[in-house]
Design an enzyme around this catalytic site. Structure first.
Site, PDB file in Angstrom:
ATOM      1  N   LYS A  91     -11.797  13.279  -3.401  1.00 19.11           N
ATOM      2  CA  LYS A  91     -12.805  12.840  -2.441  1.00 19.11           C
ATOM      3  C   LYS A  91     -12.769  13.721  -1.191  1.00 19.11           C
ATOM      4  O   LYS A  91     -11.774  14.360  -0.881  1.00 19.11           O
ATOM      5  CB  LYS A  91     -12.558  11.390  -2.010  1.00 19.11           C
ATOM      6  CG  LYS A  91     -12.696  10.359  -3.099  1.00 19.11           C
ATOM      7  CD  LYS A  91     -12.676   8.957  -2.525  1.00 19.11           C
ATOM      8  CE  LYS A  91     -11.466   8.715  -1.662  1.00 19.11           C
ATOM      9  NZ  LYS A  91     -11.409   7.339  -1.127  1.00 19.11           N
TER      10      LYS A  91
ATOM     11  N   ASP B 243      -8.905   7.646  -6.214  1.00 22.40           N
ATOM     12  CA  ASP B 243      -8.766   8.818  -5.348  1.00 22.40           C
ATOM     13  C   ASP B 243      -7.439   9.489  -5.701  1.00 22.40           C
ATOM     14  O   ASP B 243      -6.892   9.240  -6.776  1.00 22.40           O
ATOM     15  CB  ASP B 243      -8.863   8.452  -3.869  1.00 22.40           C
ATOM     16  CG  ASP B 243      -7.902   7.335  -3.481  1.00 22.40           C
ATOM     17  OD1 ASP B 243      -6.826   7.224  -4.114  1.00 22.40           O
ATOM     18  OD2 ASP B 243      -8.217   6.576  -2.556  1.00 22.40           O
TER      19      ASP B 243
ATOM     20  N   ARG C 282     -13.567  13.174   2.907  1.00 21.04           N
ATOM     21  CA  ARG C 282     -13.832  12.186   3.950  1.00 21.04           C
ATOM     22  C   ARG C 282     -14.420  12.870   5.169  1.00 21.04           C
ATOM     23  O   ARG C 282     -13.848  13.821   5.703  1.00 21.04           O
ATOM     24  CB  ARG C 282     -12.552  11.445   4.332  1.00 21.04           C
ATOM     25  CG  ARG C 282     -12.760  10.268   5.285  1.00 21.04           C
ATOM     26  CD  ARG C 282     -11.439   9.606   5.604  1.00 21.04           C
ATOM     27  NE  ARG C 282     -10.812   9.060   4.407  1.00 21.04           N
ATOM     28  CZ  ARG C 282     -11.078   7.865   3.912  1.00 21.04           C
ATOM     29  NH1 ARG C 282     -11.971   7.088   4.506  1.00 21.04           N
ATOM     30  NH2 ARG C 282     -10.455   7.437   2.827  1.00 21.04           N
TER      31      ARG C 282
ATOM     32  N   ASP D 184      -5.981   0.618  -8.894  1.00 22.12           N
ATOM     33  CA  ASP D 184      -5.850   0.778  -7.441  1.00 22.12           C
ATOM     34  C   ASP D 184      -5.098  -0.425  -6.910  1.00 22.12           C
ATOM     35  O   ASP D 184      -5.147  -1.520  -7.496  1.00 22.12           O
ATOM     36  CB  ASP D 184      -7.218   0.894  -6.774  1.00 22.12           C
ATOM     37  CG  ASP D 184      -7.151   1.690  -5.466  1.00 22.12           C
ATOM     38  OD1 ASP D 184      -6.031   2.006  -5.020  1.00 22.12           O
ATOM     39  OD2 ASP D 184      -8.213   1.985  -4.896  1.00 22.12           O
TER      40      ASP D 184
ATOM     41  N   SER E 166     -14.044  -3.032   0.302  1.00 19.17           N
ATOM     42  CA  SER E 166     -15.511  -2.990   0.295  1.00 19.17           C
ATOM     43  C   SER E 166     -16.052  -2.760  -1.114  1.00 19.17           C
ATOM     44  O   SER E 166     -17.208  -3.056  -1.398  1.00 19.17           O
ATOM     45  CB  SER E 166     -16.011  -1.879   1.219  1.00 19.17           C
ATOM     46  OG  SER E 166     -15.703  -0.609   0.669  1.00 19.17           O
ATOM     47  N   GLY E 167     -15.201  -2.225  -1.987  1.00 17.91           N
ATOM     48  CA  GLY E 167     -15.623  -1.882  -3.343  1.00 17.91           C
ATOM     49  C   GLY E 167     -16.246  -0.505  -3.445  1.00 17.91           C
ATOM     50  O   GLY E 167     -16.464   0.002  -4.542  1.00 17.91           O
ATOM     51  N   GLY E 168     -16.531   0.131  -2.304  1.00 20.14           N
ATOM     52  CA  GLY E 168     -17.244   1.401  -2.303  1.00 20.14           C
ATOM     53  C   GLY E 168     -16.499   2.516  -3.007  1.00 20.14           C
ATOM     54  O   GLY E 168     -17.051   3.213  -3.870  1.00 20.14           O
ATOM     55  N   THR E 169     -15.238   2.740  -2.641  1.00 21.72           N
ATOM     56  CA  THR E 169     -14.448   3.811  -3.249  1.00 21.72           C
ATOM     57  C   THR E 169     -14.309   3.600  -4.750  1.00 21.72           C
ATOM     58  O   THR E 169     -14.445   4.533  -5.553  1.00 21.72           O
ATOM     59  CB  THR E 169     -13.062   3.883  -2.593  1.00 21.72           C
ATOM     60  OG1 THR E 169     -13.205   4.254  -1.217  1.00 21.72           O
ATOM     61  CG2 THR E 169     -12.175   4.900  -3.287  1.00 21.72           C
TER      62      THR E 169
ATOM     63  N   HIS F  81       0.836  -1.208   0.000  1.00 27.72           N
ATOM     64  CA  HIS F  81       0.000   0.000   0.000  1.00 27.72           C
ATOM     65  C   HIS F  81       0.869   1.255   0.000  1.00 27.72           C
ATOM     66  O   HIS F  81       0.572   2.228  -0.689  1.00 27.72           O
ATOM     67  CB  HIS F  81      -0.929  -0.025   1.215  1.00 27.72           C
ATOM     68  CG  HIS F  81      -1.961   1.049   1.211  1.00 27.72           C
ATOM     69  ND1 HIS F  81      -2.929   1.142   0.242  1.00 27.72           N
ATOM     70  CD2 HIS F  81      -2.172   2.099   2.052  1.00 27.72           C
ATOM     71  CE1 HIS F  81      -3.702   2.186   0.479  1.00 27.72           C
ATOM     72  NE2 HIS F  81      -3.256   2.792   1.568  1.00 27.72           N
TER      73      HIS F  81
END
Length: 246
Positions: A146, A123, A148, A171, A176-179, A79
Site C-alpha cells: 500500500k 498490507d 499512504r 488481520d 473501518s473495513g476500508g483496508t 496489534h
C-alpha cells in the site's frame, strides 16, 4: 476476575475505578481480562512530540494499586507484542492468542478443499502471522503493498500469485473495513476466485462500517472472534456472511 473490552474511554476508566475499589476492599489478587485493548494501534510516535497513547494507557493500568499477590493483565492478539513492555511495576502481563479458535473456524466454515487456498495479508504489517496460518495449512502466501498519503491509502501492488486461488486474508483487526476491502478487491483483480477474511478482533467502529462489511461483494465470508462488542451487533448476528467465534 474482571473482564472488560476497553473499546472506548468509559469502559477503560471503569476498569481502573473497579480495580482501585477491589484493592481498597481487600481483594488479594485481581486478574484483568482485556479481550480487546483500545488504542493499541497508537503504539508509536508518528509526528514529532506526539504522545504515545497506548503507552500512556498502559501506565494508567499499571498504576492500579497493587495487592498481596500483584495485578495480572491478560490480553488477546495485540496489534504489536511490544505493548506488553509499556506496563510498569510488579504486575504480570500475558498475551493470549486466538489462532487455535480461528483455525478451527476456518476448517469448519470455509471450503479449503475444492479450490486451492492461500493465506494473505491486508498490507505488509503482519507477515509472521500470515506465515503461521500458511504453515499450518501448508499453503503459499500473498501480500498487498500500500501507499499512504494525506488523502488516504491505496493499493500499489499484489505480491504473490493468487490466480485461481481462494485467498484467505488474516488481520488482527478491522475498524473501518476500508483496508480489508481494498485488499480483497486487489486480490480479485489479480485473479483470485474468492476472498475470505479472518480477524482476531471484529472492531468495526460504527453502523456504516458494519453495513459496508456485510454488503461488500469482495469478501465472501468473514470469520472473527467475539472480543469486541461490535461482534454482538444485531446486524452482525443476523448476517450469514459474518461468523463470530467464541
Amino acid at each position: 476476575v474482571y473482564v472488560a473490552s476497553t473499546e472506548h474511554d468509559a469502559n477503560f476508566l471503569e476498569l481502573i475505578r473497579v480495580g482501585c475499589a477491589l484493592a481498597a476492599y481487600g481483594a488479594r489478587r485481581r486478574i484483568f481480562v482485556i479481550p480487546f485493548l483500545g488504542y493499541s494501534t497508537m503504539e508509536r510516535q508518528v509526528k514529532p512530540g506526539e504522545i504515545i497513547t497506548a503507552k500512556a494507557n498502559a501506565r494508567m493500568l499499571s498504576a492500579i494499586p497493587d495487592t498481596q499477590l500483584g495485578n495480572v493483565f491478560m490480553l488477546m492478539d495485540l496489534h504489536v507484542q511490544g505493548l506488553l513492555q509499556y506496563f510498569e511495576g510488579p504486575c504480570l502481563k500475558e498475551e493470549l492468542y486466538a489462532e487455535a479458535s480461528l483455525i478451527a473456524g476456518i476448517k469448519e466454515h470455509l471450503d479449503v478443499s475444492s479450490i486451492p487456498i492461500m493465506f494473505a495479508s491486508a498490507d505488509l504489517g503482519r507477515p509472521l502471522w500470515v506465515q503461521s496460518f500458511a504453515g499450518h495449512f501448508e499453503t503459499p502466501m500473498a501480500f498487498v503493498q500500500k501507499e499512504r498519503t494525506a488523502a488516504g491509502t491505496s493499493v500499489q501492488n499484489v505480491i504473490g500469485d493468487v490466480r485461481g486461488r481462494h485467498v484467505i486474508i488474516y488481520d488482527d483487526m478491522t475498524r473501518s473495513g476500508g483496508t480489508l476491502i481494498n485488499a480483497a478487491e486487489a486480490y480479485l483483480a489479480n485473479g483470485a476466485v474468492r476472498v475470505s477474511a479472518v480477524l482476531s478482533h471484529f472492531a468495526l467502529q460504527d453502523e456504516t462500517a458494519i453495513e459496508r462489511m456485510i454488503t461488500t461483494p469482495a469478501i465472501s465470508t468473514c470469520i472473527s472472534t467475539n472480543t469486541h462488542p461490535a461482534s454482538q451487533h444485531p446486524r452482525v448476528k443476523a448476517s450469514s456472511k459474518i461468523i463470530i467465534l467464541d
